[in-house]
Design an enzyme around this catalytic site. Structure first.
Site, PDB file in Angstrom:
ATOM      1  N   LEU A  78      -9.417  -7.741 -13.145  1.00 57.16           N
ATOM      2  CA  LEU A  78     -10.758  -7.251 -12.818  1.00 57.16           C
ATOM      3  C   LEU A  78     -11.829  -8.013 -13.583  1.00 57.16           C
ATOM      4  O   LEU A  78     -11.638  -8.357 -14.750  1.00 57.16           O
ATOM      5  CB  LEU A  78     -10.873  -5.773 -13.191  1.00 57.16           C
ATOM      6  CG  LEU A  78     -10.128  -4.755 -12.359  1.00 57.16           C
ATOM      7  CD1 LEU A  78     -10.581  -3.354 -12.767  1.00 57.16           C
ATOM      8  CD2 LEU A  78     -10.326  -4.956 -10.874  1.00 57.16           C
ATOM      9  N   GLU A 130     -10.693  -3.454 -21.389  1.00 57.78           N
ATOM     10  CA  GLU A 130     -10.948  -4.898 -21.288  1.00 57.78           C
ATOM     11  C   GLU A 130      -9.681  -5.749 -21.455  1.00 57.78           C
ATOM     12  O   GLU A 130      -9.666  -6.920 -21.097  1.00 57.78           O
ATOM     13  CB  GLU A 130     -12.053  -5.334 -22.277  1.00 57.78           C
ATOM     14  CG  GLU A 130     -11.814  -5.015 -23.760  1.00 57.78           C
ATOM     15  CD  GLU A 130     -11.836  -3.505 -24.074  1.00 57.78           C
ATOM     16  OE1 GLU A 130     -11.198  -3.136 -25.072  1.00 57.78           O
ATOM     17  OE2 GLU A 130     -12.436  -2.709 -23.319  1.00 57.78           O
ATOM     18  N   HIS A 186       1.196   1.051 -13.195  1.00 59.33           N
ATOM     19  CA  HIS A 186       2.011  -0.114 -13.576  1.00 59.33           C
ATOM     20  C   HIS A 186       3.483   0.286 -13.529  1.00 59.33           C
ATOM     21  O   HIS A 186       3.852   1.363 -14.017  1.00 59.33           O
ATOM     22  CB  HIS A 186       1.624  -0.608 -14.979  1.00 59.33           C
ATOM     23  CG  HIS A 186       2.391  -1.831 -15.366  1.00 59.33           C
ATOM     24  ND1 HIS A 186       2.081  -3.091 -14.881  1.00 59.33           N
ATOM     25  CD2 HIS A 186       3.481  -1.975 -16.139  1.00 59.33           C
ATOM     26  CE1 HIS A 186       2.950  -3.959 -15.362  1.00 59.33           C
ATOM     27  NE2 HIS A 186       3.815  -3.309 -16.123  1.00 59.33           N
ATOM     28  N   GLY A 213       0.784  -1.230   0.000  1.00 62.91           N
ATOM     29  CA  GLY A 213       0.000   0.000   0.000  1.00 62.91           C
ATOM     30  C   GLY A 213       0.816   1.280   0.000  1.00 62.91           C
ATOM     31  O   GLY A 213       0.328   2.305   0.459  1.00 62.91           O
ATOM     32  N   ALA A 220       8.913   7.731  -9.565  1.00 58.00           N
ATOM     33  CA  ALA A 220       7.832   7.787 -10.561  1.00 58.00           C
ATOM     34  C   ALA A 220       6.449   7.506  -9.971  1.00 58.00           C
ATOM     35  O   ALA A 220       5.602   8.386  -9.925  1.00 58.00           O
ATOM     36  CB  ALA A 220       8.137   6.812 -11.705  1.00 58.00           C
ATOM     37  N   GLU A 221       6.219   6.300  -9.450  1.00 59.03           N
ATOM     38  CA  GLU A 221       4.855   5.915  -9.061  1.00 59.03           C
ATOM     39  C   GLU A 221       4.207   6.858  -8.062  1.00 59.03           C
ATOM     40  O   GLU A 221       3.065   7.285  -8.240  1.00 59.03           O
ATOM     41  CB  GLU A 221       4.860   4.500  -8.465  1.00 59.03           C
ATOM     42  CG  GLU A 221       5.308   3.436  -9.447  1.00 59.03           C
ATOM     43  CD  GLU A 221       5.171   2.035  -8.874  1.00 59.03           C
ATOM     44  OE1 GLU A 221       4.134   1.730  -8.260  1.00 59.03           O
ATOM     45  OE2 GLU A 221       6.102   1.236  -9.049  1.00 59.03           O
TER      46      GLU A 221
HETATM   47  C1  GAR Z   1       3.589  -1.215  -7.318  1.00 63.43           C
HETATM   48  O1  GAR Z   1       4.909  -1.224  -7.772  1.00 63.43           O
HETATM   49  C2  GAR Z   1       2.618  -1.175  -8.487  1.00 63.43           C
HETATM   50  O2  GAR Z   1       3.071  -0.404  -9.554  1.00 63.43           O
HETATM   51  C3  GAR Z   1       2.547  -2.640  -8.845  1.00 63.43           C
HETATM   52  O3  GAR Z   1       2.511  -3.314  -7.612  1.00 63.43           O
HETATM   53  C4  GAR Z   1       3.240  -2.546  -6.633  1.00 63.43           C
HETATM   54  C5  GAR Z   1       2.355  -2.352  -5.421  1.00 63.43           C
HETATM   55  O4  GAR Z   1       3.047  -1.719  -4.374  1.00 63.43           O
HETATM   56  N1  GAR Z   1       1.413  -2.905  -9.688  1.00 63.43           N
HETATM   57  C6  GAR Z   1       1.434  -3.736 -10.732  1.00 63.43           C
HETATM   58  O5  GAR Z   1       2.393  -4.405 -11.043  1.00 63.43           O
HETATM   59  C7  GAR Z   1       0.121  -3.808 -11.506  1.00 63.43           C
HETATM   60  N2  GAR Z   1       0.313  -4.505 -12.762  1.00 63.43           N
HETATM   61  P1  GAR Z   1       2.286  -0.990  -3.190  1.00 63.43           P
HETATM   62  O6  GAR Z   1       1.250  -1.967  -2.639  1.00 63.43           O
HETATM   63  O7  GAR Z   1       3.350  -0.678  -2.190  1.00 63.43           O
HETATM   64  O8  GAR Z   1       1.621   0.250  -3.743  1.00 63.43           O
END
Ligand code: GAR
Length: 207
Positions: free
Chosen positions: A94, A148, A110, A12, A180-181
């Site tokens: 989903l 989708e 992602h 999270g 980034a994220e």
């Molecule tokens: C993150 O790096 C996110 O980008 C990835 O899972 C991680 C979750 O971390 N998501 C994917 O790979 C979706 N295809 P978090 O629970 O610490 O946010």
């Protein structure tokens, strides 16, 4: 006020980035109305509760079959009538019904520059392992609308991150999150909350 439901599976940290950005104003006009996890023990649920946000889990193995799981997921979202569903590390495919009902109202983060290193089976730490195996020098993260397909929806924001000599998958994952994220996911929500994002011919336009 944009009402968002956030779906999570694990640590999270992206949820935390959203919570922090709502509270310090980097995301405006937005309220997190519910956090939904597919894992009862996800740390993300604790983060939500600590921030005073309603947090629930919908767990596959507590359901009789995938159909029940999917309809409980859908109900968990419908109940709070969100304007936007945010997949913040939600590592479950989903249900098609959910994607149809919330067209252009579900976004996903992602950890790569889509269309590289994405698609079925390429998620979480595996993405960074593949990046290192291939030896690319630049990676990054993408926020996109969910359609989708798998990681195939219209791209909202991307940010590049350098791969460094000696990186492990874990080190790289952390750098991609930090650089980034945790920036582009809150930014994308703020843009949507302020009516600045539209989808035209399956492409995103930002005003
Ligand atoms: C993150 O790096 C996110 O980008 C990835 O899972 C991680 C979750 O971390 N998501 C994917 O790979 C979706 N295809 P978090 O629970 O610490 O946010």
């Amino acid at each position: 006020m944009l009402r968002i439901a956030v779906m999570v599976s694990g640590g999270g940290t992206n949820l935390q980035a959203i919570i922090d950005a709502v509270s310090d104003g980097r995301i405006s006009n937005t309220e997190i109305v519910r956090v939904i996890s597919n894992k009862a023990e996800a740390k993300a649920l604790e983060r939500a509760k600590k921030a005073g946000i309603e947090a629930i889990s919908v767990v596959r193995k507590e359901c009789a079959d995938t159909e029940e799981f999917n309809s409980r997921l859908l109900a968990a979202i419908d109940e709070v009538s969100p304007d936007l569903v945010v997949l913040a590390g939600f590592l479950v495919v989903l249900p098609p019904e959910l994607v149809n009902r919330y067209q252009n109202r579900i976004i996903n983060i992602h950890p790569s520059l889509i269309p590289s290193f994405c698609g079925k089976g390429c998620y979480g730490l595996k993405v960074h392992e593949e990046v290192l195996k291939r030896g690319v020098k630049i990676t990054g993260a993408t926020v996109h609308f969910v359609d989708e397909g798998c990681d195939s929806g219209p791209i909202i924001l991307q940010k590049a991150v350098e791969v460094r000599d000696g990186d492990s998958a874990e080190l790289l994952q952390r750098r991609v999150m930090e650089e980034a994220e945790w920036k582009i996911l809150p930014h994308a929500i703020d843009l949507i909350a302020n009516g600045r994002v539209s989808v035209v011919d399956r492409k995103v336009e930002i005003r």
